[in-house]
Design a protein around this motif. Structure first.
Motif, PDB file in Angstrom:
ATOM      1  N   UNK A 133       0.828  -1.209   0.000  1.00  0.00           N
ATOM      2  CA  UNK A 133       0.000   0.000   0.000  1.00  0.00           C
ATOM      3  C   UNK A 133       0.865   1.264   0.000  1.00  0.00           C
ATOM      4  N   UNK A 134       1.938   1.241   0.782  1.00  0.00           N
ATOM      5  CA  UNK A 134       2.860   2.381   0.804  1.00  0.00           C
ATOM      6  C   UNK A 134       3.450   2.599  -0.581  1.00  0.00           C
ATOM      7  N   UNK A 135       3.785   1.497  -1.248  1.00  0.00           N
ATOM      8  CA  UNK A 135       4.394   1.581  -2.577  1.00  0.00           C
ATOM      9  C   UNK A 135       3.404   2.036  -3.639  1.00  0.00           C
ATOM     10  N   UNK A 136       2.120   1.865  -3.361  1.00  0.00           N
ATOM     11  CA  UNK A 136       1.104   2.112  -4.383  1.00  0.00           C
ATOM     12  C   UNK A 136       0.322   3.400  -4.194  1.00  0.00           C
ATOM     13  N   UNK A 137       0.018   3.761  -2.950  1.00  0.00           N
ATOM     14  CA  UNK A 137      -0.880   4.879  -2.687  1.00  0.00           C
ATOM     15  C   UNK A 137      -0.270   5.826  -1.661  1.00  0.00           C
ATOM     16  N   UNK A 138      -0.492   7.108  -1.873  1.00  0.00           N
ATOM     17  CA  UNK A 138      -0.023   8.118  -0.924  1.00  0.00           C
ATOM     18  C   UNK A 138      -1.118   8.360   0.111  1.00  0.00           C
ATOM     19  N   UNK A 154     -10.232  -8.983   5.713  1.00  0.00           N
ATOM     20  CA  UNK A 154     -11.269  -9.137   4.689  1.00  0.00           C
ATOM     21  C   UNK A 154     -10.848 -10.164   3.648  1.00  0.00           C
ATOM     22  N   UNK A 155      -9.539 -10.228   3.410  1.00  0.00           N
ATOM     23  CA  UNK A 155      -8.987 -11.195   2.452  1.00  0.00           C
ATOM     24  C   UNK A 155      -8.026 -12.118   3.207  1.00  0.00           C
ATOM     25  N   UNK A 156      -8.558 -12.744   4.236  1.00  0.00           N
ATOM     26  CA  UNK A 156      -7.746 -13.536   5.162  1.00  0.00           C
ATOM     27  C   UNK A 156      -7.058 -14.712   4.470  1.00  0.00           C
ATOM     28  N   UNK A 191       4.184 -12.877  -3.679  1.00  0.00           N
ATOM     29  CA  UNK A 191       3.095 -12.265  -2.906  1.00  0.00           C
ATOM     30  C   UNK A 191       2.458 -11.099  -3.645  1.00  0.00           C
ATOM     31  N   UNK A 192       3.230 -10.417  -4.498  1.00  0.00           N
ATOM     32  CA  UNK A 192       2.679  -9.305  -5.268  1.00  0.00           C
ATOM     33  C   UNK A 192       1.562  -9.761  -6.193  1.00  0.00           C
ATOM     34  N   UNK A 193       1.703 -10.957  -6.766  1.00  0.00           N
ATOM     35  CA  UNK A 193       0.649 -11.485  -7.627  1.00  0.00           C
ATOM     36  C   UNK A 193      -0.656 -11.646  -6.846  1.00  0.00           C
ATOM     37  N   UNK A 194      -0.553 -12.113  -5.611  1.00  0.00           N
ATOM     38  CA  UNK A 194      -1.748 -12.252  -4.769  1.00  0.00           C
ATOM     39  C   UNK A 194      -2.316 -10.881  -4.406  1.00  0.00           C
ATOM     40  N   UNK A 195      -1.425  -9.999  -3.968  1.00  0.00           N
ATOM     41  CA  UNK A 195      -1.836  -8.698  -3.442  1.00  0.00           C
ATOM     42  C   UNK A 195      -2.455  -7.823  -4.525  1.00  0.00           C
ATOM     43  N   UNK A 199      -5.784  -5.446  -4.572  1.00  0.00           N
ATOM     44  CA  UNK A 199      -5.719  -3.990  -4.702  1.00  0.00           C
ATOM     45  C   UNK A 199      -6.467  -3.469  -5.918  1.00  0.00           C
ATOM     46  N   UNK A 200      -6.458  -4.225  -7.010  1.00  0.00           N
ATOM     47  CA  UNK A 200      -7.121  -3.741  -8.222  1.00  0.00           C
ATOM     48  C   UNK A 200      -8.638  -3.667  -8.055  1.00  0.00           C
ATOM     49  N   UNK A 201      -9.167  -4.301  -7.028  1.00  0.00           N
ATOM     50  CA  UNK A 201     -10.600  -4.190  -6.737  1.00  0.00           C
ATOM     51  C   UNK A 201     -10.944  -2.844  -6.130  1.00  0.00           C
ATOM     52  N   UNK A 202      -9.945  -2.206  -5.522  1.00  0.00           N
ATOM     53  CA  UNK A 202     -10.188  -0.955  -4.815  1.00  0.00           C
ATOM     54  C   UNK A 202      -9.544   0.252  -5.499  1.00  0.00           C
ATOM     55  N   UNK A 203      -8.568  -0.015  -6.350  1.00  0.00           N
ATOM     56  CA  UNK A 203      -7.871   1.080  -7.038  1.00  0.00           C
ATOM     57  C   UNK A 203      -8.303   1.089  -8.495  1.00  0.00           C
ATOM     58  N   UNK A 204      -8.944   2.156  -8.897  1.00  0.00           N
ATOM     59  CA  UNK A 204      -9.497   2.238 -10.254  1.00  0.00           C
ATOM     60  C   UNK A 204      -8.421   2.476 -11.306  1.00  0.00           C
ATOM     61  N   UNK A 205      -7.495   3.363 -10.977  1.00  0.00           N
ATOM     62  CA  UNK A 205      -6.480   3.742 -11.959  1.00  0.00           C
ATOM     63  C   UNK A 205      -5.207   2.957 -11.687  1.00  0.00           C
ATOM     64  N   UNK A 206      -4.744   2.198 -12.650  1.00  0.00           N
ATOM     65  CA  UNK A 206      -3.519   1.433 -12.521  1.00  0.00           C
ATOM     66  C   UNK A 206      -2.328   2.314 -12.891  1.00  0.00           C
ATOM     67  N   UNK A 207      -1.384   2.486 -11.953  1.00  0.00           N
ATOM     68  CA  UNK A 207      -0.226   3.317 -12.226  1.00  0.00           C
ATOM     69  C   UNK A 207       1.024   2.511 -12.180  1.00  0.00           C
TER      70      UNK A 207
END
Length: 207
Positions: A133-138, A154-156, A191-195, A199-207
């Motif tokens: 999350x730190x790497x993706x969103x401010x 939520x995604x246990x 783990x990034x593949x899982x994560x 994250x793409x469910x909650x983040x609309x714009x892929x950066x």
């Protein structure tokens, strides 16, 4: 003719052998960059967020450079990742130390060991999402912690699987110390593949 085409395809820039060699090289170099960036110990979180910054771009199939993007992620996430990473490192180190110390004090303190293990598991569970999350969103630190906690539970299945993978890789590295050359970056990649699926469910714009 067919054999020649197969060999040509195998060794081409788009072939599986070349892609595998690139993967091994990137994994090794990013692991080395992570280690160098973590040398002050308190910057482990900063290096980890930089690792997820690179692998996030890779998994999303954006153009990336392991060197410049690692440095960019390190610099941009420094202020947020430093305090969180330092606190996590201290808590985990203190809990692990307590487990070994309590182990020498007899079975009467098994419940305290169990409590320390519970703390470690909770920290690892939440950490699955903290650094991506730190790497993706401010966001503010409190929001990062809150959202990481929510996502972890939520995604246990995904967060628990990531923790199980981390533990399995630690045990494997103890058995095969040479895997330490790839350990951290390999875990971050998988783990990034899982994560990213979360994250793409909650983040609309892929950066």
């Amino acid at each position: 003719m067919n054999g020649g085409k197969i060999m040509k395809g195998l060794f081409s820039f788009d072939g599986p052998l070349y892609k595998f060699c690139v993967l091994v090289y990137e994994t090794f170099m990013l692991n080395l960059l992570w280690f160098i960036g973590s040398l002050p110990i308190v910057t482990i979180g900063v290096s980890t967020s930089a690792l997820y910054y690179v692998y996030g771009k890779k998994v999303r199939e954006n153009s990336y450079n392991i060197y410049s993007d690692f440095i960019k992620g390190y610099k941009e996430n420094f202020k947020q990742a430093l305090p969180i990473g330092a606190v996590i490192t201290i808590i985990l180190s203190f809990s692990i130390y307590n487990i070994f110390k309590l182990n020498k004090m007899g079975s009467a303190y098994l419940w305290l060991q169990g409590f320390q293990l519970f703390i470690i598991f909770q920290i690892l569970l939440i950490s699955v999402f903290i650094f991506p999350l730190i790497a993706r969103i401010n966001m503010k630190l409190i929001d990062i912690l809150k959202n990481s906690l929510i996502l972890a539970y939520k995604h246990i299945v995904i967060s628990a699987t990531s923790v199980a993978l981390l533990i399995a890789l630690i045990l494997f590295t103890i058995y095969k110390p040479s895997f330490g050359l790839f350990f951290v970056s390999f875990y971050a990649l998988v783990s990034t593949y899982f994560i990213e699926k979360v994250l793409k469910r909650y983040i609309k714009i892929q950066t």
